[in-house]
Design a protein around this motif. Structure first.
Motif, PDB file in Angstrom:
ATOM      1  N   GLU A 173     -16.388   9.131  35.261  1.00  0.00           N
ATOM      2  CA  GLU A 173     -15.322   8.544  34.457  1.00  0.00           C
ATOM      3  C   GLU A 173     -13.995   9.220  34.759  1.00  0.00           C
ATOM      4  O   GLU A 173     -13.956  10.361  35.197  1.00  0.00           O
ATOM      5  CB  GLU A 173     -15.623   8.705  32.960  1.00  0.00           C
ATOM      6  CG  GLU A 173     -16.851   7.987  32.470  1.00  0.00           C
ATOM      7  CD  GLU A 173     -17.072   8.190  30.981  1.00  0.00           C
ATOM      8  OE1 GLU A 173     -17.029   7.202  30.236  1.00  0.00           O
ATOM      9  OE2 GLU A 173     -17.278   9.347  30.576  1.00  0.00           O
ATOM     10  N   GLU A 174     -12.917   8.492  34.497  1.00  0.00           N
ATOM     11  CA  GLU A 174     -11.591   9.084  34.574  1.00  0.00           C
ATOM     12  C   GLU A 174     -10.619   8.274  33.729  1.00  0.00           C
ATOM     13  O   GLU A 174     -10.844   7.091  33.445  1.00  0.00           O
ATOM     14  CB  GLU A 174     -11.095   9.179  36.011  1.00  0.00           C
ATOM     15  CG  GLU A 174     -10.883   7.854  36.705  1.00  0.00           C
ATOM     16  CD  GLU A 174     -10.373   8.033  38.130  1.00  0.00           C
ATOM     17  OE1 GLU A 174      -9.642   9.007  38.385  1.00  0.00           O
ATOM     18  OE2 GLU A 174     -10.709   7.192  38.969  1.00  0.00           O
ATOM     19  N   ALA A 175      -9.548   8.939  33.316  1.00  0.00           N
ATOM     20  CA  ALA A 175      -8.465   8.281  32.589  1.00  0.00           C
ATOM     21  C   ALA A 175      -7.358   7.960  33.579  1.00  0.00           C
ATOM     22  O   ALA A 175      -6.870   8.858  34.281  1.00  0.00           O
ATOM     23  CB  ALA A 175      -7.949   9.192  31.471  1.00  0.00           C
ATOM     24  N   LEU A 176      -6.985   6.703  33.665  1.00  0.00           N
ATOM     25  CA  LEU A 176      -6.002   6.239  34.643  1.00  0.00           C
ATOM     26  C   LEU A 176      -4.734   5.776  33.940  1.00  0.00           C
ATOM     27  O   LEU A 176      -4.748   5.397  32.760  1.00  0.00           O
ATOM     28  CB  LEU A 176      -6.565   5.083  35.466  1.00  0.00           C
ATOM     29  CG  LEU A 176      -7.820   5.369  36.293  1.00  0.00           C
ATOM     30  CD1 LEU A 176      -8.316   4.090  36.957  1.00  0.00           C
ATOM     31  CD2 LEU A 176      -7.531   6.429  37.346  1.00  0.00           C
ATOM     32  N   ILE A 177      -3.639   5.767  34.688  1.00  0.00           N
ATOM     33  CA  ILE A 177      -2.376   5.209  34.216  1.00  0.00           C
ATOM     34  C   ILE A 177      -1.939   4.145  35.205  1.00  0.00           C
ATOM     35  O   ILE A 177      -1.844   4.399  36.409  1.00  0.00           O
ATOM     36  CB  ILE A 177      -1.279   6.280  34.116  1.00  0.00           C
ATOM     37  CG1 ILE A 177      -1.744   7.472  33.302  1.00  0.00           C
ATOM     38  CG2 ILE A 177      -0.017   5.681  33.501  1.00  0.00           C
ATOM     39  CD1 ILE A 177      -0.743   8.597  33.306  1.00  0.00           C
ATOM     40  N   SER A 178      -1.718   2.971  34.692  1.00  0.00           N
ATOM     41  CA  SER A 178      -1.168   1.896  35.490  1.00  0.00           C
ATOM     42  C   SER A 178       0.096   1.400  34.791  1.00  0.00           C
ATOM     43  O   SER A 178       0.523   1.965  33.780  1.00  0.00           O
ATOM     44  CB  SER A 178      -2.181   0.771  35.663  1.00  0.00           C
ATOM     45  OG  SER A 178      -1.688  -0.229  36.548  1.00  0.00           O
TER      46      SER A 178
END
Length: 958
Positions: A840-845
């Protein structure tokens, strides 16, 4: 049935479905929870309940979208994204272990892990220098294999005095709950073991006393249920030798290694111990073929093959080749300090010395066994007299029941070496060697026995009249060190000496915290006493060699005084290694050899042993063990057999044949060590290979600075008081307030008030390291995540600390910009694994509304920069915020791949999956192995955690 990684509904709660190795079990993790909150549900039962009790069954669900009730400011949205990152454990990185450990390893400590990942099974000998952090290196491998699902049980075999140290490291730093198996714990652990299961089978993580396990009644049971990975500490003591104990340890480890598919890690700072045969036996445990190789004459193919299983680095190797901008170890400042015996003590010393010389010379006509008894008695008496008057009295007055000197079997050189000379092969005994004198006394005539009694009376008188310049000198030396800001350890050979020194220090330095630790204390008491030492006041530790191994003292002490010079240079290195090691925060540590100028014994020990040891360390950059079997004969010749007529002068017999032989063998050992280190230097792995892997990990999980930022921001919004420590730059003081949520207050209440913490590793003395896996961080992240997803809106009358929607007006952007905070999940299929792993990872778009309502998508770097820097520059009314939020939410619609916005997000998560696959591949390429069959599949759609809307400031007319 939903696929692993997707969101499901069960018992009126949302969960993430995790991969399972059991086809009949569904593993569920709460949507807002951590991976240690997993529950298991029977797949068959769930199917049955689908019709009878549908709320109890597992069914498809989706991550809820934000609502207009969630609107807050940018900081609340940013804090939610930080919380999502801090909650990650199975991070989307090629190394899975960093998400679950509570320390910040240095780059060089990852080298054995990268070596291990190309071995199947892992068979590795880690022989790095004393104090480098071999425990951390071994447990990084264990944690990584555990998190990859390659092991499910592990055992650490170590000397009994190291059991608690290993248990603490496993639990506190690597989040592995370990039990200690040894005589004092077995009964209790057996009560906890279910009927029908063996204790070795039941507990998945075990720390076991190797001396307890080597016994037949324990060894056979252990081998029957031997775990997937075994770590053997102090592995040099588990190779064949004449001593029965070592032979039994070797048989145990050899049988463990006989299972070819078992992972095995051997740890030692002295793999050679001065003997090529010892090294061959050691590496033969990794592969039986290695035991037959001539290590000094390997061909290139053999060298390369052995190098894959063997890592050995000095501190100089690490500091020159693996510097990452921070010092790895303190600077060791070596000093010599001396004293002059008072006339009374000097006369006493000379009389005892002459008596001991007569004992040795008069024994030449006796049988070999009797002659050796007199040698040992002479050495014992000299050591006690030169240690302190108290030790001399204890040895001469407290002699025990007589032994039988005529019995050759009673003369055990290994036993006597443990009492007189600090042998590496026997446990440390810090009591005066009364048994040696008692055995020798059966050979003494009446005149000799009377002289011993007179010596005892004279020693008592010297102590009573304060005629001990050695003691007064060390008090002055200690006072100087304390005034210079050091916290010293005073190392003594005997309990009686340590008690004598500690009593004098307490009298002369009443404001200083004086701690005494000797072998008369149990192991738990020793650790407790040291743990209770305050870090905020001047302190001194007086100790014997009972803690020269096993208890790390660098958190509280940074100087060492050798009040009694060790007669084994290996022991000197062990003493100094307690403070001069990885984790010592002091830039310098001071080690002091303390000796008498008019004391011939100290002079011989320095010139025959300690000076040679220092020369070798300076030439090679590391310690080389002394050939211990040659030491006693060299000392005996130098001290007695070739002693000059002027005993008061330092007539050092360096030309004695035994001394020459000792130095010759020691230099041979140094040459072998230099050749081995040159041939097996780890040139295949470089800083440039490891650094990108750690940078990738930090980008996903967050580095210490980001952990600090998260805690400080969360504390400000939750009513937690955090202030700077008045005297320590890297320490903060934490206190909860009445408005702090109960679940977080309970974490803080368990600690001292105020609670000193630090985000720096190694951690300043007295502070607790707070990394991303610390209980405070995990509690904050899960609490904030829960608050955001259950949409509580307000806590009491204060705004919610986090929000899924943020709307601000800012100068940071020129056009309306939308930042999208996501949590993505991937299924990772590694080669030779039947079941996938979840990452898992937290992404920013995000995107910018361009002219004509076109969208320009931001790069990840652009989106992250805006998230972390955008600040409100003007107010927006509640209606304006709601209008903007409503417009943006309408953009998302339903989460399916045909929707334009979601199609772009799907493409971006697929790109991240490809990046993750390349990261795995690059990791393997760094260690010269390519992963075939590796797959990384994204789970669609990603969780839409939150949205931050950046409204530009209105343009001024004209």
């Amino acid at each position: 049935m939903p696929t692993p990684g997707s969101i499901v509904r069960c018992r009126e709660r949302d969960w993430v479905l995790l991969p399972s190795t059991d086809d009949d079990r569904l593993l569920l993790r709460p949507l807002t929870g951590r991976s240690d909150e997993v529950v298991a549900i029977s797949r068959q039962l769930s199917e049955v309940l689908r019709y009878d009790l549908p709320t109890e069954a597992v069914s498809d669900a989706h991550f809820p979208l934000p609502t207009l009730d969630d609107i807050q400011d940018a900081q609340a949205t940013m804090l939610l994204w930080q919380a999502a990152r801090m909650a990650l454990r199975d991070g989307a990185t090629p190394l899975r272990s960093p998400g679950r450990i509570s320390i910040r390893p240095r780059l060089y400590q990852f080298v054995p892990l990268l070596m291990a990942l190309r071995l199947q099974p892992v068979r590795l000998l880690i022989a790095d220098d004393v104090g480098v952090g071999k425990t951390i290196e071994a447990l990084l491998i264990a944690r990584e294999l555990w998190d990859r699902g390659e092991i499910r049980r592990l055992a650490v075999l170590c000397p009994p005095y190291l059991c608690e140290q290993w248990q603490h490291e496993l639990q506190q730093k690597f989040q592995l709950d370990a039990v200690v198996l040894r005589p004092g714990t077995i009964t209790q652990l057996e009560r906890q073991t279910p009927r029908g299961r063996d204790i070795y089978q039941h507990f998945p993580v075990q720390v076991i006393s190797i001396d307890w396990l080597k016994l037949d009644r324990n060894r056979y049971r252990f081998l029957q249920f031997c775990p997937d990975l075994v770590i053997v500490d102090e592995a040099h003591s588990a190779v064949p030798a004449a001593e029965t104990g070592r032979q039994l340890r070797y048989e145990l480890v050899r049988e463990i290694a006989a299972e070819r598919n078992r992972h095995l890690i051997l740890l030692t700072a002295t793999p050679h111990s001065g003997a090529p045969a010892t090294f061959r036996s050691l590496i033969g445990l990794l592969d039986p073929e290695f035991a037959d190789w001539d290590v000094s004459n390997l061909n290139e193919k053999q060298r390369l093959r052995l190098a894959r299983h063997f890592v050995q680095r000095t501190r100089a190797d690490i500091e020159h080749g693996w510097a990452d901008g921070l010092p790895c170890f303190p600077q060791r400042v070596l000093r010599d300090e001396s004293y002059l015996l008072t006339p009374t003590y000097h006369e006493f010393f000379n009389d005892v010395y002459n008596f001991c010389t007569e004992l040795v010379s008069s024994g030449t006509t006796l049988r070999e066994s009797q002659r050796r008894v007199r040698y040992w008695a002479a050495l014992s008496l000299l050591r006690c007299v030169m240690s302190s008057p108290a030790a001399a009295v204890a040895a001469l007055r407290n002699r025990a029941a007589r032994l039988h000197a005529d019995d050759d079997a009673a003369v055990d050189d290994a036993f006597w070496q443990g009492l007189v000379f600090e042998s590496d092969e026997t446990e440390t005994d810090d009591e005066p060697p009364t048994a040696v004198l008692e055995q020798a006394e059966t050979l003494f005539n009446e005149r000799e026995q009377r002289r011993l009694s007179l010596f005892a009376a004279r020693a008592e008188q010297i102590a009573r009249q304060g005629q001990d310049a050695k003691l007064t000198g060390v008090i002055a030396l200690t006072r100087r060190l304390l005034n210079d800001g050091y916290a010293p350890i005073i190392w003594c050979r005997y309990v009686a000496t340590a008690e004598y020194v500690a009593q004098a220090l307490r009298k002369q330095l009443p404001a200083v915290h004086i701690t005494l630790v000797t072998g008369r204390m149990g192991e738990e008491e020793r650790r407790r006493v040291i743990a209770d030492v305050p870090n905020d006041q001047k302190r001194v530790l007086v100790a014997t060699d009972c803690i020269s191994e096993g208890i790390n003292l660098h958190e509280r002490y940074n100087a060492a005084i050798h009040y009694d010079l060790p007669w084994n240079p290996n022991r000197l290195e062990q003493r100094e290694g307690r403070i001069d090691r990885y984790g010592q925060i002091a830039p310098k540590v001071v080690t002091i050899r303390y000796y008498g100028l008019n004391n011939e014994v100290d002079g011989v020990v320095i010139d025959v042993l300690l000076r040679k040891a220092r020369e070798i360390r300076r030439a090679l950059g590391t310690h080389v063990p002394v050939p211990s079997e040659s030491v006693v004969e060299a000392l005996t010749q130098a001290l007695f057999l070739r002693r000059g007529t002027h005993a008061q002068q330092l007539t050092l017999e360096l030309e004695a044949p035994a001394t020459q032989e000792l130095h010759r063998r020691w230099e041979e050992a140094m040459t072998r060590e230099r050749i081995t280190r040159t041939r097996f230097a780890q040139h295949a792995l470089k800083l440039a290979d490891v650094q990108p892997i750690l940078e990738t990990t930090d980008r996903v999980l967050g580095d210490p600075a980001e952990v600090c930022s998260f805690v400080l921001t969360a504390a400000k919004r939750l009513g937690i008081a955090i202030r700077q420590h008045p005297r320590q730059a890297d320490v903060l003081l934490v206190e909860a307030a009445s408005t702090t949520p109960d679940v977080i207050r309970s974490v803080i209440a368990d600690r001292p008030q105020p609670w000193p913490i630090s985000f720096v590793s190694p951690t300043p003395a007295g502070a607790e390291y707070v990394g991303r896996n610390h209980r405070l961080v995990s509690t904050l992240s899960s609490y904030l995540f829960e608050v955001a997803l259950v949409r509580t809106g307000r806590i009491s009358s204060a705004p919610a600390p986090v929000a899924r929607l943020g709307v601000i007006r800012t100068n940071t952007v020129a056009r309306l910009t939308v930042l999208i905070l996501l949590r993505a999940r991937y299924l990772v299929n590694l080669p030779a694994r039947q079941h996938p792993l979840l990452a898992e990872e937290a992404l920013i778009s995000g995107f910018v509304f361009e002219a004509g309502n076109e969208r320009r998508w931001l790069t990840e770097a652009e989106a992250r920069h805006l998230l972390t820097t955008a600040q409100p520059d003007a107010n927006l009314s509640a209606d304006e915020k709601r209008e903007l939020a409503e417009m943006v939410l309408a953009e998302f619609g339903e989460a399916h791949q045909d929707h334009p916005l979601w199609a772009t997000l799907h493409h971006q998560t697929q790109q991240r999956a490809d990046d993750l696959r390349r990261s795995y591949r690059d990791l393997r390429q760094a260690i010269q192995e390519y992963v075939q069959g590796l797959q990384v599949k994204p789970i669609f759609p990603p969780d839409l955690l939150g949205i931050l809307i950046l409204q530009p400031m209105p343009r001024r007319p004209g």
